[in-house]
Design a protein around this motif. Sequence first.
Motif, PDB file in Angstrom:
ATOM      1  N   MET A 103       0.831  -1.204   0.000  1.00 35.77           N
ATOM      2  CA  MET A 103       0.000   0.000   0.000  1.00 35.77           C
ATOM      3  C   MET A 103       0.866   1.254   0.000  1.00 35.77           C
ATOM      4  N   PRO A 104       0.296   2.407  -0.381  1.00 37.11           N
ATOM      5  CA  PRO A 104       1.036   3.674  -0.306  1.00 37.11           C
ATOM      6  C   PRO A 104       1.463   3.967   1.128  1.00 37.11           C
ATOM      7  N   ASP A 105       2.607   4.635   1.261  1.00 34.62           N
ATOM      8  CA  ASP A 105       3.172   4.895   2.582  1.00 34.62           C
ATOM      9  C   ASP A 105       2.219   5.691   3.472  1.00 34.62           C
ATOM     10  N   LEU A 106       1.542   6.688   2.906  1.00 33.17           N
ATOM     11  CA  LEU A 106       0.631   7.506   3.700  1.00 33.17           C
ATOM     12  C   LEU A 106      -0.534   6.683   4.237  1.00 33.17           C
ATOM     13  N   LEU A 107      -1.053   5.772   3.425  1.00 28.80           N
ATOM     14  CA  LEU A 107      -2.147   4.918   3.861  1.00 28.80           C
ATOM     15  C   LEU A 107      -1.685   3.961   4.956  1.00 28.80           C
ATOM     16  N   ILE A 108      -0.470   3.449   4.836  1.00 33.28           N
ATOM     17  CA  ILE A 108       0.076   2.562   5.867  1.00 33.28           C
ATOM     18  C   ILE A 108       0.154   3.296   7.205  1.00 33.28           C
ATOM     19  N   ARG A 109       0.647   4.536   7.175  1.00 37.00           N
ATOM     20  CA  ARG A 109       0.753   5.320   8.401  1.00 37.00           C
ATOM     21  C   ARG A 109      -0.627   5.569   9.016  1.00 37.00           C
ATOM     22  N   ALA A 110      -1.606   5.827   8.141  1.00 38.01           N
ATOM     23  CA  ALA A 110      -2.958   6.062   8.632  1.00 38.01           C
ATOM     24  C   ALA A 110      -3.516   4.820   9.317  1.00 38.01           C
ATOM     25  N   ILE A 111      -3.295   3.657   8.732  1.00 36.92           N
ATOM     26  CA  ILE A 111      -3.787   2.403   9.310  1.00 36.92           C
ATOM     27  C   ILE A 111      -3.096   2.127  10.645  1.00 36.92           C
ATOM     28  N   VAL A 112      -1.795   2.370  10.705  1.00 33.16           N
ATOM     29  CA  VAL A 112      -1.062   2.185  11.967  1.00 33.16           C
ATOM     30  C   VAL A 112      -1.657   3.071  13.050  1.00 33.16           C
ATOM     31  N   ASN A 113      -1.951   4.330  12.706  1.00 33.28           N
ATOM     32  CA  ASN A 113      -2.520   5.250  13.695  1.00 33.28           C
ATOM     33  C   ASN A 113      -3.913   4.825  14.143  1.00 33.28           C
ATOM     34  N   VAL A 114      -4.682   4.232  13.240  1.00 39.12           N
ATOM     35  CA  VAL A 114      -5.997   3.719  13.629  1.00 39.12           C
ATOM     36  C   VAL A 114      -5.855   2.667  14.711  1.00 39.12           C
ATOM     37  N   PHE A 115      -4.907   1.757  14.535  1.00 39.74           N
ATOM     38  CA  PHE A 115      -4.692   0.709  15.530  1.00 39.74           C
ATOM     39  C   PHE A 115      -4.182   1.293  16.842  1.00 39.74           C
ATOM     40  N   VAL A 116      -3.313   2.290  16.759  1.00 37.56           N
ATOM     41  CA  VAL A 116      -2.773   2.909  17.970  1.00 37.56           C
ATOM     42  C   VAL A 116      -3.889   3.576  18.769  1.00 37.56           C
ATOM     43  N   VAL A 117      -4.697   4.404  18.097  1.00 38.68           N
ATOM     44  CA  VAL A 117      -5.756   5.131  18.789  1.00 38.68           C
ATOM     45  C   VAL A 117      -6.811   4.182  19.340  1.00 38.68           C
ATOM     46  N   ALA A 118      -7.201   3.179  18.562  1.00 38.81           N
ATOM     47  CA  ALA A 118      -8.212   2.221  19.020  1.00 38.81           C
ATOM     48  C   ALA A 118      -7.726   1.454  20.248  1.00 38.81           C
ATOM     49  N   SER A 119      -6.477   1.028  20.225  1.00 42.46           N
ATOM     50  CA  SER A 119      -5.944   0.286  21.377  1.00 42.46           C
ATOM     51  C   SER A 119      -5.854   1.164  22.611  1.00 42.46           C
ATOM     52  N   LEU A 120      -5.531   2.452  22.413  1.00 42.10           N
ATOM     53  CA  LEU A 120      -5.479   3.373  23.545  1.00 42.10           C
ATOM     54  C   LEU A 120      -6.857   3.579  24.154  1.00 42.10           C
ATOM     55  N   ALA A 121      -7.845   3.793  23.286  1.00 37.40           N
ATOM     56  CA  ALA A 121      -9.179   4.141  23.772  1.00 37.40           C
ATOM     57  C   ALA A 121      -9.865   2.997  24.488  1.00 37.40           C
ATOM     58  N   TRP A 122      -9.705   1.772  23.998  1.00 34.39           N
ATOM     59  CA  TRP A 122     -10.507   0.670  24.526  1.00 34.39           C
ATOM     60  C   TRP A 122      -9.724  -0.373  25.321  1.00 34.39           C
ATOM     61  N   VAL A 123      -8.404  -0.323  25.274  1.00 35.60           N
ATOM     62  CA  VAL A 123      -7.629  -1.343  25.984  1.00 35.60           C
ATOM     63  C   VAL A 123      -6.579  -0.724  26.909  1.00 35.60           C
ATOM     64  N   ILE A 124      -5.647   0.014  26.326  1.00 30.89           N
ATOM     65  CA  ILE A 124      -4.464   0.444  27.076  1.00 30.89           C
ATOM     66  C   ILE A 124      -4.789   1.493  28.125  1.00 30.89           C
ATOM     67  N   MET A 125      -5.484   2.575  27.750  1.00 30.03           N
ATOM     68  CA  MET A 125      -5.753   3.630  28.721  1.00 30.03           C
ATOM     69  C   MET A 125      -6.687   3.191  29.844  1.00 30.03           C
ATOM     70  N   PRO A 126      -7.744   2.430  29.560  1.00 30.21           N
ATOM     71  CA  PRO A 126      -8.539   1.922  30.691  1.00 30.21           C
ATOM     72  C   PRO A 126      -7.702   1.106  31.672  1.00 30.21           C
ATOM     73  N   PHE A 127      -6.776   0.295  31.130  1.00 33.05           N
ATOM     74  CA  PHE A 127      -5.918  -0.523  31.993  1.00 33.05           C
ATOM     75  C   PHE A 127      -4.949   0.344  32.793  1.00 33.05           C
ATOM     76  N   LEU A 128      -4.292   1.301  32.120  1.00 34.08           N
ATOM     77  CA  LEU A 128      -3.297   2.130  32.800  1.00 34.08           C
ATOM     78  C   LEU A 128      -3.923   3.037  33.852  1.00 34.08           C
ATOM     79  N   THR A 129      -5.079   3.627  33.537  1.00 30.71           N
ATOM     80  CA  THR A 129      -5.701   4.509  34.526  1.00 30.71           C
ATOM     81  C   THR A 129      -6.186   3.735  35.745  1.00 30.71           C
ATOM     82  N   LYS A 130      -6.542   2.473  35.549  1.00 27.83           N
ATOM     83  CA  LYS A 130      -6.931   1.636  36.686  1.00 27.83           C
ATOM     84  C   LYS A 130      -5.712   1.291  37.532  1.00 27.83           C
TER      85      LYS A 130
END
Length: 209
Positions: free
Chosen positions: A140-167
């Motif tokens: 895939m184009p480099d810009l699209l790859i970066r966008a997909i990576v950021n989607v995974f980063v933000v999703a993991s933060l919102a629903w997995v990582i930050m709830p765990f860390l704040t607890k």
Amino acid sequence: MGQFHIAITHQAKPGKEAEYEAALRQFAKESLDEPGASGVLLLAPAPGTLGKEYGILRTFEDRASCEAFYRSDRYREFHRRTRPLVADDAKRRPLGGLEVFFHDPRTSPPKWKMFCVTWLGVFPSALLFSMTIPPLIGFMPDLLIRAIVNVFVVASLAWVIMPFLTKVFRPWLSPKQEQPMILDFATAQREQEPEEQRPFFEKLELERV
């Protein structure tokens, strides 16, 4: 499935504030007997001000419990009884992701603490996904790859990582000695306090035992 949070606001009719607040206080305590209801926090206008908006933050075990709560006979009876006391219909808004972590500005930790915990979540997730995802979608184009990576980063933060860390870091983020006193709605002592000594917001947070 994680907890489901919802914010509700009501505008009391002029002259009906005290009656509505009393009914809301009583209902807040009783409502925790409903299945799946795990917490409630109330925000009231400061005594002596012109504010008439009351806020309710509710926590449920899941979305189904929330929907069942608002279909319950207990809630319908409260709504019927207080309908003449409010100037508008309740405005409900689900809270999700990062929005619910520090929902009460009076008890939010210092920004530098939030920065540290957020960095602890962002750095490993960004490192992990930037190393594992690009090789799988290298065509895939480099810009699209970066966008997909950021989607995974933000999703993991919102629903997995930050709830765990704040607890995990909750004792450090909001030590007990730094928190304002939580007032029980049943405490008679509050009625004896001079109005000028009462907090700008009155807070109740009840947890199921």
